[in-house]
Design an enzyme around this catalytic site. Structure first.
Site, PDB file in Angstrom:
ATOM      1  N   GLU A  83       0.833  -1.212   0.000  1.00 29.51           N
ATOM      2  CA  GLU A  83       0.000   0.000   0.000  1.00 29.51           C
ATOM      3  C   GLU A  83       0.861   1.253   0.000  1.00 29.51           C
ATOM      4  O   GLU A  83       1.872   1.335   0.700  1.00 29.51           O
ATOM      5  CB  GLU A  83      -0.925   0.010   1.223  1.00 29.51           C
ATOM      6  N   ARG A  93     -17.656  -1.131   4.869  1.00 23.68           N
ATOM      7  CA  ARG A  93     -18.582  -1.909   4.040  1.00 23.68           C
ATOM      8  C   ARG A  93     -19.314  -2.951   4.863  1.00 23.68           C
ATOM      9  O   ARG A  93     -20.467  -3.299   4.586  1.00 23.68           O
ATOM     10  CB  ARG A  93     -17.783  -2.594   2.922  1.00 23.68           C
ATOM     11  N   CYS A 146      -8.148  -1.922   8.428  1.00 23.28           N
ATOM     12  CA  CYS A 146      -6.800  -1.924   7.842  1.00 23.28           C
ATOM     13  C   CYS A 146      -6.326  -0.504   7.558  1.00 23.28           C
ATOM     14  O   CYS A 146      -5.226  -0.112   7.954  1.00 23.28           O
ATOM     15  CB  CYS A 146      -6.788  -2.749   6.557  1.00 23.28           C
ATOM     16  N   HIS A 168      -1.060  -5.630   2.203  1.00 28.04           N
ATOM     17  CA  HIS A 168      -2.224  -6.508   2.163  1.00 28.04           C
ATOM     18  C   HIS A 168      -1.834  -7.865   1.577  1.00 28.04           C
ATOM     19  O   HIS A 168      -1.092  -7.925   0.584  1.00 28.04           O
ATOM     20  CB  HIS A 168      -3.342  -5.890   1.315  1.00 28.04           C
TER      21      HIS A 168
END
Length: 220
Positions: A83, A93, A146, A168
């Site tokens: 990232e 979500r 995260c 990730h």
């Protein structure tokens, strides 16, 4: 020197299959290893908006690490995703492990809109690829716990000269098999090898290996 490697406890999205999280499995597999004259210390973070920042802060205070890599799971991704940027946004979500689902909230009110990783992200990608690991750069760590941890990490270490960032990892094969056969996955041993190499590259100051590939399309 201490290296802090964090992973997350399993979380409740049915898409993630069995109660396991590769980020923690990888981190704890490397706990205690001596790499480049430094020692890896693994810490498991709760997948909870209310608890993860404090758990991270406690680990940073206790270990005073010279390098920090936070790991997380990204089901649906087929490669190790390095990232590049953490954003000051929580927009869940799914609920976290407390059943909380905050929407359109800042990670830290009044803080900058984003922080960049201070890891040598392109050297990590290139070094992993050169060793045969599928790897790519990502411009989105999402807006779940995260990203919250990634943002908190960069905020707390800003200006301190400690390389830090977030990686990730794909789902494990047993997770993919329990959900949909077409879901990408990567075995635990391969993930451990990839993260071990990423730590070594970060410790070396990000020296790029010979024959570095061209920039690829970022993972979203």
């Amino acid at each position: 020197m201490n290296i802090l490697l964090t992973g997350f406890e399993p979380f409740g999205d049915p898409l993630h299959g069995p109660a396991v999280n590769p980020s923690w499995e990888v981190a704890r597999a490397l706990h205690g290893e001596a790499l480049g004259g430094a020692t890896v210390h693994a810490r498991r973070l709760p997948t909870r908006f209310a608890g993860a920042p404090q758990a991270l802060a406690d680990a940073l205070a206790a270990l005073r690490p010279g390098l920090v890599i936070a790991l997380g799971q990204a089901s649906g991704r087929s490669e190790v995703s390095i990232e590049r940027v953490a954003v000051n946004l929580i927009d869940a979500r799914i609920p976290d492990n407390d059943g909380v689902r905050p929407l359109d909230q800042p990670v830290r009110p009044g803080a900058p809109a984003a922080y960049f990783s201070t890891l040598p992200v392109k050297a990590l990608r290139d070094g992993l690829r050169a060793a045969g690991h599928p790897a790519g750069l990502s411009l989105s760590a999402g807006a779940f716990v995260c990203n919250q941890v990634f943002f908190e990490l960069q905020h707390r270490l800003a200006g301190r000269g400690v390389p830090s960032g977030f990686i990730h990892l794909p789902a494990l094969p047993e997770q993919a098999a329990a959900t949909q056969p077409c879901v990408p996955s990567m075995g635990l041993a391969a993930q451990v090898d990839a993260v071990r190499l990423a730590v070594r590259i970060a410790l070396s100051g990000g020296e790029a290996p010979a024959g570095r590939p061209d920039d690829g399309a970022p993972v979203s």
